[in-house]
Design a protein around this motif. Sequence first.
Motif, PDB file in Angstrom:
ATOM      1  N   LEU A  35      43.674  40.901  25.559  1.00 37.61           N
ATOM      2  CA  LEU A  35      42.400  40.204  25.379  1.00 37.61           C
ATOM      3  C   LEU A  35      42.589  38.704  25.184  1.00 37.61           C
ATOM      4  CD1 LEU A  35      40.567  42.811  23.133  1.00 37.61           C
ATOM      5  CD2 LEU A  35      40.089  42.273  25.538  1.00 37.61           C
ATOM      6  N   TRP A  36      43.636  38.318  24.491  1.00 39.75           N
ATOM      7  CA  TRP A  36      43.915  36.889  24.305  1.00 39.75           C
ATOM      8  C   TRP A  36      44.035  36.202  25.665  1.00 39.75           C
ATOM      9  CZ3 TRP A  36      44.072  33.300  20.492  1.00 39.75           C
ATOM     10  CH2 TRP A  36      44.726  32.099  20.764  1.00 39.75           C
ATOM     11  N   GLU A  37      44.859  36.769  26.533  1.00 36.28           N
ATOM     12  CA  GLU A  37      45.072  36.176  27.855  1.00 36.28           C
ATOM     13  C   GLU A  37      43.774  36.161  28.656  1.00 36.28           C
ATOM     14  OE1 GLU A  37      46.870  34.172  30.883  1.00 36.28           O
ATOM     15  OE2 GLU A  37      47.605  34.493  28.850  1.00 36.28           O
ATOM     16  N   ARG A  38      42.969  37.199  28.526  1.00 36.02           N
ATOM     17  CA  ARG A  38      41.682  37.251  29.224  1.00 36.02           C
ATOM     18  C   ARG A  38      40.806  36.071  28.825  1.00 36.02           C
ATOM     19  NH1 ARG A  38      37.487  40.102  31.450  1.00 36.02           N
ATOM     20  NH2 ARG A  38      35.485  39.765  30.437  1.00 36.02           N
ATOM     21  N   GLU A  39      40.675  35.841  27.518  1.00 40.61           N
ATOM     22  CA  GLU A  39      39.790  34.773  27.044  1.00 40.61           C
ATOM     23  C   GLU A  39      40.359  33.391  27.375  1.00 40.61           C
ATOM     24  OE1 GLU A  39      36.682  35.646  26.050  1.00 40.61           O
ATOM     25  OE2 GLU A  39      37.467  37.625  26.539  1.00 40.61           O
ATOM     26  N   VAL A  40      41.668  33.234  27.317  1.00 39.24           N
ATOM     27  CA  VAL A  40      42.282  31.966  27.719  1.00 39.24           C
ATOM     28  C   VAL A  40      41.977  31.703  29.190  1.00 39.24           C
ATOM     29  CG1 VAL A  40      44.482  30.779  28.139  1.00 39.24           C
ATOM     30  CG2 VAL A  40      44.074  31.921  25.950  1.00 39.24           C
ATOM     31  N   GLN A  41      42.141  32.724  30.030  1.00 41.77           N
ATOM     32  CA  GLN A  41      41.871  32.561  31.465  1.00 41.77           C
ATOM     33  C   GLN A  41      40.407  32.210  31.722  1.00 41.77           C
ATOM     34  OE1 GLN A  41      43.990  32.450  34.052  1.00 41.77           O
ATOM     35  NE2 GLN A  41      45.649  32.628  32.563  1.00 41.77           N
ATOM     36  N   LEU A  42      39.499  32.801  30.964  1.00 42.47           N
ATOM     37  CA  LEU A  42      38.081  32.466  31.120  1.00 42.47           C
ATOM     38  C   LEU A  42      37.800  31.026  30.702  1.00 42.47           C
ATOM     39  CD1 LEU A  42      36.468  35.814  29.935  1.00 42.47           C
ATOM     40  CD2 LEU A  42      36.366  34.834  32.253  1.00 42.47           C
ATOM     41  N   LEU A  43      38.421  30.580  29.621  1.00 36.87           N
ATOM     42  CA  LEU A  43      38.264  29.182  29.218  1.00 36.87           C
ATOM     43  C   LEU A  43      38.802  28.245  30.298  1.00 36.87           C
ATOM     44  CD1 LEU A  43      39.163  29.275  25.420  1.00 36.87           C
ATOM     45  CD2 LEU A  43      36.997  28.496  26.409  1.00 36.87           C
ATOM     46  N   LEU A  44      39.946  28.578  30.854  1.00 30.90           N
ATOM     47  CA  LEU A  44      40.533  27.747  31.912  1.00 30.90           C
ATOM     48  C   LEU A  44      39.660  27.751  33.165  1.00 30.90           C
ATOM     49  CD1 LEU A  44      44.282  28.704  31.471  1.00 30.90           C
ATOM     50  CD2 LEU A  44      43.240  26.463  31.009  1.00 30.90           C
ATOM     51  N   ARG A  45      39.029  28.868  33.434  1.00 27.85           N
ATOM     52  CA  ARG A  45      38.157  28.954  34.606  1.00 27.85           C
ATOM     53  C   ARG A  45      36.896  28.102  34.439  1.00 27.85           C
ATOM     54  NH1 ARG A  45      34.757  34.275  35.365  1.00 27.85           N
ATOM     55  NH2 ARG A  45      33.464  33.071  33.925  1.00 27.85           N
ATOM     56  N   ASP A  46      36.351  28.090  33.214  1.00 28.82           N
ATOM     57  CA  ASP A  46      35.020  27.521  33.036  1.00 28.82           C
ATOM     58  C   ASP A  46      34.932  26.168  32.340  1.00 28.82           C
ATOM     59  OD1 ASP A  46      33.967  29.754  34.258  1.00 28.82           O
ATOM     60  OD2 ASP A  46      33.537  30.786  32.376  1.00 28.82           O
ATOM     61  N   SER A  47      35.872  25.853  31.428  1.00 28.35           N
ATOM     62  CA  SER A  47      35.570  24.675  30.619  1.00 28.35           C
ATOM     63  C   SER A  47      36.755  23.853  30.124  1.00 28.35           C
ATOM     64  CB  SER A  47      34.720  25.080  29.413  1.00 28.35           C
ATOM     65  OG  SER A  47      35.372  26.084  28.672  1.00 28.35           O
ATOM     66  N   VAL A  48      37.950  24.391  30.154  1.00 31.15           N
ATOM     67  CA  VAL A  48      39.093  23.666  29.601  1.00 31.15           C
ATOM     68  C   VAL A  48      40.158  23.542  30.685  1.00 31.15           C
ATOM     69  CG1 VAL A  48      40.831  23.628  27.772  1.00 31.15           C
ATOM     70  CG2 VAL A  48      38.570  24.598  27.307  1.00 31.15           C
ATOM     71  N   ALA A  49      40.703  22.351  30.868  1.00 32.02           N
ATOM     72  CA  ALA A  49      41.628  22.101  31.975  1.00 32.02           C
ATOM     73  C   ALA A  49      43.095  22.382  31.651  1.00 32.02           C
ATOM     74  CB  ALA A  49      41.488  20.653  32.439  1.00 32.02           C
ATOM     75  N   VAL A  50      43.447  22.447  30.374  1.00 36.59           N
ATOM     76  CA  VAL A  50      44.848  22.561  29.977  1.00 36.59           C
ATOM     77  C   VAL A  50      45.047  23.820  29.144  1.00 36.59           C
ATOM     78  CG1 VAL A  50      46.711  21.411  28.718  1.00 36.59           C
ATOM     79  CG2 VAL A  50      45.056  20.049  30.000  1.00 36.59           C
ATOM     80  N   ARG A  51      46.034  24.629  29.510  1.00 37.47           N
ATOM     81  CA  ARG A  51      46.250  25.907  28.840  1.00 37.47           C
ATOM     82  C   ARG A  51      46.488  25.753  27.339  1.00 37.47           C
ATOM     83  NH1 ARG A  51      47.478  31.160  30.016  1.00 37.47           N
ATOM     84  NH2 ARG A  51      48.367  32.220  28.235  1.00 37.47           N
ATOM     85  N   SER A  52      47.334  24.836  26.938  1.00 37.25           N
ATOM     86  CA  SER A  52      47.629  24.697  25.508  1.00 37.25           C
ATOM     87  C   SER A  52      46.364  24.351  24.717  1.00 37.25           C
ATOM     88  CB  SER A  52      48.720  23.645  25.269  1.00 37.25           C
ATOM     89  OG  SER A  52      48.310  22.379  25.768  1.00 37.25           O
ATOM     90  N   LEU A  53      45.490  23.557  25.288  1.00 38.08           N
ATOM     91  CA  LEU A  53      44.233  23.224  24.625  1.00 38.08           C
ATOM     92  C   LEU A  53      43.307  24.437  24.594  1.00 38.08           C
ATOM     93  CD1 LEU A  53      42.442  21.161  23.229  1.00 38.08           C
ATOM     94  CD2 LEU A  53      41.663  20.415  25.506  1.00 38.08           C
ATOM     95  N   ALA A  54      43.268  25.198  25.673  1.00 39.49           N
ATOM     96  CA  ALA A  54      42.446  26.416  25.697  1.00 39.49           C
ATOM     97  C   ALA A  54      42.886  27.381  24.597  1.00 39.49           C
ATOM     98  CB  ALA A  54      42.540  27.091  27.069  1.00 39.49           C
ATOM     99  N   GLU A  55      44.191  27.540  24.406  1.00 44.42           N
ATOM    100  CA  GLU A  55      44.695  28.431  23.359  1.00 44.42           C
ATOM    101  C   GLU A  55      44.331  27.918  21.968  1.00 44.42           C
ATOM    102  OE1 GLU A  55      48.873  28.847  24.244  1.00 44.42           O
ATOM    103  OE2 GLU A  55      48.471  30.567  25.547  1.00 44.42           O
ATOM    104  N   ARG A  56      44.424  26.615  21.762  1.00 45.91           N
ATOM    105  CA  ARG A  56      44.062  26.039  20.459  1.00 45.91           C
ATOM    106  C   ARG A  56      42.579  26.234  20.173  1.00 45.91           C
ATOM    107  NH1 ARG A  56      45.798  20.061  21.036  1.00 45.91           N
ATOM    108  NH2 ARG A  56      44.923  19.905  18.945  1.00 45.91           N
TER     109      ARG A  56
END
Length: 160
Positions: A35-56
């Motif tokens: 689920l963590w990876e799912r939500e990170v991927q959704l953030l990257l798809r829709d609103s955040v450009a950088v993975r480390s920031l999406a995780e934070r």
Amino acid sequence: MSTAVKLRTRDPRVILNALHERVPHLVTDVGVDDLWEREVQLLLRDSVAVRSLAERILGQGIAYLVTAMENPGVDMGVGHTVDIGVHQLILDTPLYFAFCEEYNQGRYKHHAPLIERRRDGTVMRTAELLRECGFGVDEELWSNDASDCSPCDNKVPDSH
């Protein structure tokens, strides 16, 4: 002799992935590990450009929601940046319902934002409450929006 107690920090990734049994179809249908990876991927798809920031952002959003559910009636609010993570979790409704079941005694926790932002220190008080509840606080994310709270309407029953 020291009587200091070692505090354990609550891990948002562990908290999110522990909900897997309540929503297993969200993981298996999209081909991600958890689920963590799912939500990170959704953030990257829709609103955040950088993975480390999406995780934070996701981690702080989880910490906020859990804290809000475990502390009903407490005046809380996040700034724009952390709110991105909060909204991601709420928009994934099966996951958000699982959150409510686990941390809000099975009751749906409404999200009722006010239009006007508050500039009264709520953001940093909320960050301190997260810390008191055992979460690590990403100081940069919270202080970045410290004077610009996106509060919710506490007149709506069981809302954050």
